[in-house]
Motif scaffolding. Structure first.
Motif, PDB file in Angstrom:
ATOM      1  N   LYS A   1       0.827  -1.194   0.000  1.00 45.93           N
ATOM      2  CA  LYS A   1       0.000   0.000   0.000  1.00 45.93           C
ATOM      3  C   LYS A   1       0.871   1.257   0.000  1.00 45.93           C
ATOM      4  N   THR A   2       0.524   2.204  -0.869  1.00 49.18           N
ATOM      5  CA  THR A   2       1.278   3.443  -0.973  1.00 49.18           C
ATOM      6  C   THR A   2       0.939   4.360   0.190  1.00 49.18           C
ATOM      7  N   THR A   3       1.949   4.978   0.756  1.00 47.93           N
ATOM      8  CA  THR A   3       1.753   6.021   1.750  1.00 47.93           C
ATOM      9  C   THR A   3       2.029   7.344   1.054  1.00 47.93           C
TER      10      THR A   3
ATOM     11  N   GLU B   1       2.682  11.234   0.621  1.00 54.67           N
ATOM     12  CA  GLU B   1       3.360  12.256   1.404  1.00 54.67           C
ATOM     13  C   GLU B   1       2.737  13.628   1.227  1.00 54.67           C
TER      14      GLU B   1
ATOM     15  N   GLN C   1      -5.135   8.565   4.042  1.00 52.51           N
ATOM     16  CA  GLN C   1      -4.528   8.328   2.725  1.00 52.51           C
ATOM     17  C   GLN C   1      -5.305   8.992   1.596  1.00 52.51           C
TER      18      GLN C   1
END
Length: 129
Positions: free
Chosen positions: A5-7, A9, A47
């Protein structure tokens, strides 16, 4: 938790992960929110792109077939008639991809949520005095 899963920024990072046509829609929504809530700050929360002013104003996110817009339940109740053409739940609205985004309605909801958050913050300040 899914390790793939992408976090995100930033909102820029979030938007950059989508195809160009979706990026354009997300940037347009972002711009409408900025204009409707010029003092709100941007962040990633849950997110998702989020605008905050005395608390969360709205979140938005792209999905396969729609843009999810999250103005809190009060933002949906206040615009129930205008939101009738869309799928809406307690705190979420789905704007279908492939149809024009209702930018004027998004702006009205954002302004409503900012006013609501400011009023809530002012009530808290009065209680503290």
């Amino acid at each position: 938790m899914d390790g793939n899963k992408t976090t995100y920024e930033s909102i820029d990072h979030y938007i950059s992960t989508f195809p160009p046509d979706i990026q354009e829609i997300l940037e347009s929504i972002r711009q409408v929110i900025r204009e409707a809530a010029p003092e709100a700050t941007e962040k990633i929360s849950y997110q998702m792109p989020t605008f905050e002013q005395h608390g969360n104003v709205v979140h938005f996110a792209a999905f396969k077939h729609h843009i999810g817009f999250y103005p809190a339940p009060s933002g949906i109740v206040a615009f129930e008639q205008e939101l009738a053409p869309y799928i809406a739940g307690k705190g979420t609205i789905q704007f279908p991809l492939g149809q024009p985004m209702p930018m004027e309605l998004i702006a009205k909801i954002v302004k409503f949520r900012v006013a609501e958050n400011i009023a809530k913050a002012e009530r808290k300040m009065k209680k503290k005095k």
